[in-house]
Scaffold this motif. Structure first.
Motif, mmCIF file in Angstrom:
data_model
loop_
_atom_site.group_PDB
_atom_site.id
_atom_site.type_symbol
_atom_site.label_atom_id
_atom_site.label_comp_id
_atom_site.label_asym_id
_atom_site.label_seq_id
_atom_site.Cartn_x
_atom_site.Cartn_y
_atom_site.Cartn_z
ATOM 1 N N HIS A 173 0.817 -1.317 0.097
ATOM 2 C CA HIS A 173 -0.094 0.086 -0.027
ATOM 3 C C HIS A 173 1.085 1.274 0.155
ATOM 4 O O HIS A 173 1.976 1.202 0.180
ATOM 5 C CB HIS A 173 -0.924 0.132 1.118
ATOM 6 C CG HIS A 173 -2.085 -0.970 1.146
ATOM 7 N ND1 HIS A 173 -2.945 -0.784 0.200
ATOM 8 C CD2 HIS A 173 -2.250 -2.124 1.768
ATOM 9 C CE1 HIS A 173 -3.785 -2.006 0.568
ATOM 10 N NE2 HIS A 173 -3.225 -2.731 1.413
ATOM 11 N N TYR A 188 -8.187 1.752 2.979
ATOM 12 C CA TYR A 188 -6.690 2.421 2.442
ATOM 13 C C TYR A 188 -7.081 3.492 1.275
ATOM 14 O O TYR A 188 -8.129 3.363 0.477
ATOM 15 C CB TYR A 188 -6.067 1.468 1.812
ATOM 16 C CG TYR A 188 -5.383 0.475 2.803
ATOM 17 C CD1 TYR A 188 -4.114 0.742 3.555
ATOM 18 C CD2 TYR A 188 -5.848 -0.804 3.148
ATOM 19 C CE1 TYR A 188 -3.684 -0.086 4.173
ATOM 20 C CE2 TYR A 188 -5.601 -1.856 4.202
ATOM 21 C CZ TYR A 188 -4.592 -1.408 4.639
ATOM 22 O OH TYR A 188 -3.701 -2.246 5.558
ATOM 23 N N CYS A 190 -5.040 4.424 -1.086
ATOM 24 C CA CYS A 190 -4.486 4.041 -2.391
ATOM 25 C C CYS A 190 -5.288 3.317 -3.191
ATOM 26 O O CYS A 190 -5.210 3.426 -4.484
ATOM 27 C CB CYS A 190 -3.036 3.703 -2.257
ATOM 28 S SG CYS A 190 -3.017 2.280 -0.800
ATOM 29 N N CYS A 191 -6.155 2.544 -2.573
ATOM 30 C CA CYS A 191 -6.829 1.486 -3.265
ATOM 31 C C CYS A 191 -8.272 1.266 -2.769
ATOM 32 O O CYS A 191 -9.115 0.415 -3.288
ATOM 33 C CB CYS A 191 -6.108 -0.057 -3.380
ATOM 34 S SG CYS A 191 -5.906 -0.580 -1.584
ATOM 35 N N CYS A 200 -2.538 -4.311 -1.873
ATOM 36 C CA CYS A 200 -3.098 -3.179 -2.672
ATOM 37 C C CYS A 200 -3.265 -3.591 -3.962
ATOM 38 O O CYS A 200 -2.671 -4.501 -4.748
ATOM 39 C CB CYS A 200 -1.900 -2.192 -2.608
ATOM 40 S SG CYS A 200 -2.348 -0.413 -3.483
HETATM 41 ZN ZN LIG Z 1 -3.401 0.105 -1.220
#
Ligand SMILES: [Zn+2]
Length: 321
Positions: A173, A188, A190-191, A200
């Protein structure tokens, strides 16, 4: 030493000086002790020392050469008690010389005794030890804080970021868990994943999550349903369509006609936008249709009607819910 020797001087201010308690009138200003007329903390904490007219009694007590002078005074008392007359103000040089001699003798005496003991019993290796900071994880260094948590005396300690590990990103991540939130779930950033130990998935994960949040799939066959169609004419066109489905075709319109009408209405709605709305409304502000008014008149209850209470009591349950 004369026990009647006055060691304190009353700190009386002259009238034109501002009283200590008037410098800072905030509720959380430093405490002023009225009996001793002292305010130990700095009432003008944010100000530069040069600009502040008063920096608290502790500033005058513990900064600069004041501590050295105080130590000299204490030493003079102790020396006088031991039989060597010394006065810190009348004979400062003599006192200083005495003090220096005493310190020297003290340290050499201490060293000599230590050396003797070590020679006799051994154990030099125990004298070599790492610093206290390394041994115990704590120091003897004195730090004084004010009410706001700022250091006012002693060394400034390095700020401790957090007791948790920082900037550690597991499972590929780029962000920490808890950097994303949607509808009560943490995830999260990021994803957009809500499972803590997941790997991730990057951009694809974000796309999948956002489409799931909208209630659609990622495939292009399905269009996002429109939640809001502003114009009444759209409804009318749809009504026509429904009627056709039920087999009750109108004389004037066939399939293609009604479809055209629908498209036209949609275009119109798109063009006009929310022109019919008032400032704070989310709904169309056009007048109700004849049928709607008729329905309203039939179901509404008149307060003048003698049977209104009866209707209310009979159907009240139904309407109250
Ligand atoms: Zn992520």
């Amino acid at each position: 030493m004369d026990p009647r020797t006055r060691t304190t001087v009353r700190s009386l201010r002259i009238r034109e000086d501002t009283a200590k308690y008037l410098y800072n009138l905030a509720e959380d200003s430093p405490y002023y002790d009225p009996k001793s007329r002292s305010m130990r903390e700095n009432p003008l904490a944010g100000k530069e020392l040069e600009a502040a007219r008063f920096s608290g009694d502790n500033f005058g007590r513990y900064s600069g050469e004041v501590t050295a002078a105080n130590e000299a005074q204490v030493f003079a008392w102790q020396a006088t008690r031991a039989g060597v007359y010394a006065h810190s103000i009348a004979e400062p040089t003599k006192l200083e010389a005495l003090k220096r001699e005493y310190e020297k003798g003290k340290s050499t005496l201490k060293n000599e005794t230590q050396k003797k003991l070590l020679d006799k019993y051994g154990g030099v290796e125990h004298m070599k030890r790492p610093a206290d900071e390394l041994l115990l994880g704590q120091t003897e260094s004195y730090v004084e804080y004010n009410r706001q948590g700022k250091v006012i005396k002693g060394k400034r300690r390095a700020t401790i970021k957090s007791c948790f590990k920082e900037d550690v990103y597991p499972q590929n991540h780029n962000s920490v868990f808890g950097s994303f939130w949607r509808e009560g779930n943490w995830g999260y950033k990021c994803c957009h994943q809500f499972v803590r130990n997941s790997y991730c998935t990057g951009k694809q994960g974000i796309e999948a999550e956002s489409s799931a949040a909208e209630g659609t799939t990622t495939s292009k066959e399905f269009k996002v349903p429109k939640l809001f169609e502003p114009s009444g004419s759209v409804e009318k066109a749809r009504r026509d369509q429904n009627r056709e489905k039920r087999g009750r075709k109108r004389h004037s319109s066939d399939d293609s006609d009604s479809e055209k009408e629908l498209k036209k209405a949609m275009k119109k709605a798109k063009r006009e936008g929310d022109r019919g709305h008032k400032y704070n409304t989310n709904y169309s502000n056009t007048a109700p249709a004849k049928q709607q008014m008729e329905a309203y008149r039939r179901t509404s209850v008149y307060s003048d009607d003698p049977m209104a209470t009866y209707v209310n009591s009979k159907f009240g349950k139904k309407y109250s819910k």
